[in-house]
Design a protein around this motif. Sequence first.
Motif, PDB file in Angstrom:
ATOM      1  N   MET A   1     -19.753 -30.678  72.240  1.00  0.00           N
ATOM      2  CA  MET A   1     -19.830 -29.745  73.372  1.00  0.00           C
ATOM      3  C   MET A   1     -21.197 -29.071  73.405  1.00  0.00           C
ATOM      4  O   MET A   1     -21.711 -28.740  74.443  1.00  0.00           O
ATOM      5  CB  MET A   1     -18.752 -28.669  73.242  1.00  0.00           C
ATOM      6  CG  MET A   1     -17.341 -29.203  73.405  1.00  0.00           C
ATOM      7  SD  MET A   1     -17.110 -30.151  74.926  1.00  0.00           S
ATOM      8  CE  MET A   1     -15.572 -30.949  74.581  1.00  0.00           C
ATOM      9  N   LYS A   2     -21.772 -28.842  72.227  1.00  0.00           N
ATOM     10  CA  LYS A   2     -23.031 -28.123  72.172  1.00  0.00           C
ATOM     11  C   LYS A   2     -24.151 -28.915  72.865  1.00  0.00           C
ATOM     12  O   LYS A   2     -24.974 -28.340  73.574  1.00  0.00           O
ATOM     13  CB  LYS A   2     -23.396 -27.851  70.708  1.00  0.00           C
ATOM     14  CG  LYS A   2     -24.362 -26.715  70.563  1.00  0.00           C
ATOM     15  CD  LYS A   2     -24.334 -26.112  69.180  1.00  0.00           C
ATOM     16  CE  LYS A   2     -25.287 -24.949  69.084  1.00  0.00           C
ATOM     17  NZ  LYS A   2     -26.674 -25.298  69.261  1.00  0.00           N
ATOM     18  N   THR A   3     -24.124 -30.221  72.634  1.00  0.00           N
ATOM     19  CA  THR A   3     -25.154 -31.071  73.247  1.00  0.00           C
ATOM     20  C   THR A   3     -25.096 -30.965  74.763  1.00  0.00           C
ATOM     21  O   THR A   3     -26.115 -30.889  75.437  1.00  0.00           O
ATOM     22  CB  THR A   3     -24.952 -32.536  72.828  1.00  0.00           C
ATOM     23  OG1 THR A   3     -24.586 -32.566  71.473  1.00  0.00           O
ATOM     24  CG2 THR A   3     -26.210 -33.337  73.052  1.00  0.00           C
ATOM     25  N   LYS A   4     -23.866 -30.921  75.277  1.00  0.00           N
ATOM     26  CA  LYS A   4     -23.700 -30.839  76.730  1.00  0.00           C
ATOM     27  C   LYS A   4     -24.302 -29.543  77.270  1.00  0.00           C
ATOM     28  O   LYS A   4     -24.934 -29.522  78.323  1.00  0.00           O
ATOM     29  CB  LYS A   4     -22.218 -30.906  77.092  1.00  0.00           C
ATOM     30  CG  LYS A   4     -21.724 -32.328  77.189  1.00  0.00           C
ATOM     31  CD  LYS A   4     -20.328 -32.364  77.753  1.00  0.00           C
ATOM     32  CE  LYS A   4     -19.869 -33.813  77.891  1.00  0.00           C
ATOM     33  NZ  LYS A   4     -18.411 -33.910  77.966  1.00  0.00           N
ATOM     34  N   LYS A   5     -24.093 -28.478  76.505  1.00  0.00           N
ATOM     35  CA  LYS A   5     -24.619 -27.181  76.929  1.00  0.00           C
ATOM     36  C   LYS A   5     -26.151 -27.195  76.932  1.00  0.00           C
ATOM     37  O   LYS A   5     -26.786 -26.740  77.885  1.00  0.00           O
ATOM     38  CB  LYS A   5     -24.110 -26.099  75.968  1.00  0.00           C
ATOM     39  CG  LYS A   5     -24.289 -24.702  76.502  1.00  0.00           C
ATOM     40  CD  LYS A   5     -23.523 -23.740  75.619  1.00  0.00           C
ATOM     41  CE  LYS A   5     -23.776 -22.317  76.029  1.00  0.00           C
ATOM     42  NZ  LYS A   5     -23.024 -21.378  75.203  1.00  0.00           N
ATOM     43  N   ILE A   6     -26.723 -27.747  75.855  1.00  0.00           N
ATOM     44  CA  ILE A   6     -28.184 -27.831  75.771  1.00  0.00           C
ATOM     45  C   ILE A   6     -28.723 -28.651  76.940  1.00  0.00           C
ATOM     46  O   ILE A   6     -29.704 -28.279  77.583  1.00  0.00           O
ATOM     47  CB  ILE A   6     -28.619 -28.458  74.423  1.00  0.00           C
ATOM     48  CG1 ILE A   6     -28.252 -27.505  73.278  1.00  0.00           C
ATOM     49  CG2 ILE A   6     -30.115 -28.745  74.403  1.00  0.00           C
ATOM     50  CD1 ILE A   6     -28.383 -28.113  71.915  1.00  0.00           C
TER      51      ILE A   6
ATOM     52  N   ILE B   1     -15.910 -28.462  86.272  1.00  0.00           N
ATOM     53  CA  ILE B   1     -16.335 -29.167  85.067  1.00  0.00           C
ATOM     54  C   ILE B   1     -16.923 -28.210  84.031  1.00  0.00           C
ATOM     55  O   ILE B   1     -17.323 -28.623  82.960  1.00  0.00           O
ATOM     56  CB  ILE B   1     -17.373 -30.279  85.389  1.00  0.00           C
ATOM     57  CG1 ILE B   1     -18.571 -29.680  86.129  1.00  0.00           C
ATOM     58  CG2 ILE B   1     -16.745 -31.396  86.184  1.00  0.00           C
ATOM     59  CD1 ILE B   1     -19.794 -30.560  86.096  1.00  0.00           C
ATOM     60  N   SER B   2     -16.952 -26.895  84.382  1.00  0.00           N
ATOM     61  CA  SER B   2     -17.648 -25.962  83.503  1.00  0.00           C
ATOM     62  C   SER B   2     -16.904 -25.756  82.188  1.00  0.00           C
ATOM     63  O   SER B   2     -17.496 -25.386  81.179  1.00  0.00           O
ATOM     64  CB  SER B   2     -17.841 -24.619  84.202  1.00  0.00           C
ATOM     65  OG  SER B   2     -16.590 -24.006  84.372  1.00  0.00           O
ATOM     66  N   ASN B   3     -15.587 -26.040  82.146  1.00  0.00           N
ATOM     67  CA  ASN B   3     -14.859 -25.841  80.892  1.00  0.00           C
ATOM     68  C   ASN B   3     -15.224 -26.895  79.851  1.00  0.00           C
ATOM     69  O   ASN B   3     -14.794 -26.834  78.717  1.00  0.00           O
ATOM     70  CB  ASN B   3     -13.340 -25.816  81.137  1.00  0.00           C
ATOM     71  CG  ASN B   3     -12.879 -26.989  81.970  1.00  0.00           C
ATOM     72  OD1 ASN B   3     -13.667 -27.897  82.241  1.00  0.00           O
ATOM     73  ND2 ASN B   3     -11.620 -26.974  82.365  1.00  0.00           N
ATOM     74  N   LEU B   4     -16.021 -27.869  80.282  1.00  0.00           N
ATOM     75  CA  LEU B   4     -16.505 -28.858  79.322  1.00  0.00           C
ATOM     76  C   LEU B   4     -17.581 -28.267  78.425  1.00  0.00           C
ATOM     77  O   LEU B   4     -17.846 -28.773  77.344  1.00  0.00           O
ATOM     78  CB  LEU B   4     -17.083 -30.072  80.061  1.00  0.00           C
ATOM     79  CG  LEU B   4     -16.105 -30.938  80.858  1.00  0.00           C
ATOM     80  CD1 LEU B   4     -16.863 -31.968  81.664  1.00  0.00           C
ATOM     81  CD2 LEU B   4     -15.116 -31.623  79.936  1.00  0.00           C
ATOM     82  N   PHE B   5     -18.204 -27.201  78.922  1.00  0.00           N
ATOM     83  CA  PHE B   5     -19.357 -26.694  78.169  1.00  0.00           C
ATOM     84  C   PHE B   5     -18.954 -25.615  77.186  1.00  0.00           C
ATOM     85  O   PHE B   5     -18.225 -24.721  77.518  1.00  0.00           O
ATOM     86  CB  PHE B   5     -20.431 -26.157  79.144  1.00  0.00           C
ATOM     87  CG  PHE B   5     -20.834 -27.176  80.158  1.00  0.00           C
ATOM     88  CD1 PHE B   5     -21.487 -28.324  79.754  1.00  0.00           C
ATOM     89  CD2 PHE B   5     -20.547 -27.006  81.494  1.00  0.00           C
ATOM     90  CE1 PHE B   5     -21.853 -29.270  80.672  1.00  0.00           C
ATOM     91  CE2 PHE B   5     -20.910 -27.952  82.419  1.00  0.00           C
ATOM     92  CZ  PHE B   5     -21.565 -29.100  82.000  1.00  0.00           C
TER      93      PHE B   5
END
Lengths: 125, 166
Positions: free
Chosen positions: B1-6, B162-166
């Motif tokens: 999940m962290k990679t997606k946020k970055i 899709i924001s709950n993915l982050f």
Amino acid sequence: MKRNDIILIAVLLVVSIGLLIGVNIYRKNNTSGSAKVEVTVDGKVYGTYPLDEDRQERIELADGSYNILKISDGKASVIEASCPDKICVNTADIHYTDETIVCLPNKVVVKIVNGEENDVDGMTR
Amino acid sequence: MKTKKITLIGLLIALAFVLSYVEFLLPLSIGIPGAKIGLANLAIMVALFLLGWQEALMLSIVRVILVGFTFGNMAMMMYSLAGAALSFAAMLIAKKTKKFSITGVSVIGGVFHNVGQILVAMAVLETEQLIYYLPFLIVIGTISGIVIGIIASMIHKRIKGISNLF
């Protein structure tokens, strides 16, 4: 948009119209016949020119940038500048006391000052 | 999940950067110093409502530094840093009160960005008469804030899912 947003926008518009009216009244009351144009660069006075005398002045800066000031018909304007945004060139003519033309990139401020009190300074400068 | 946020933050920085460039190409030539459309605020608004204030603050600072070094000079960077800082603080407070929608927050951001820039210009140029531009700056900030706010809320609505993915 929520109700509060509309109220916020309305308040902002009213405040700015109020400020505008106040500023204009203040300016009209402080304008006299013997106004001068004062040019400052980076907060320091570069030159003072009488507003009732037609002339063109090239304001040269240390780093090679420039603004060209034009005084005609009792009004001052910047007709040419080296800055990228040309906001100073697009500013309308100024002639009331405390009206300004500003060039943020060159740190140049052209301002109308009421010359009466400091006549001597103006002459000796 | 962290990679997606970055990745998302990187994407938004790139977006803010490009929007600043677009704004640099199309200067608002109406003769008022400090007036900005604030297109880049779009990316910051999305970050603020989607990710959180820390991410939005980082985005805002990185954008100002990037743009300052690329297109502007030190003086312009100082004006825009002051504008960005003041507008960010105001937007954060406006958001925390929960009284305004995205549009309201964006309007506050737009107004305070312009006000912050003119305050720094007043200090740097030692010309308090610049305060005369304030009413115009408030109006321009309001109008651009409304437009940016409406667009930001449209974007937010579409990617909230899709924001709950982050």
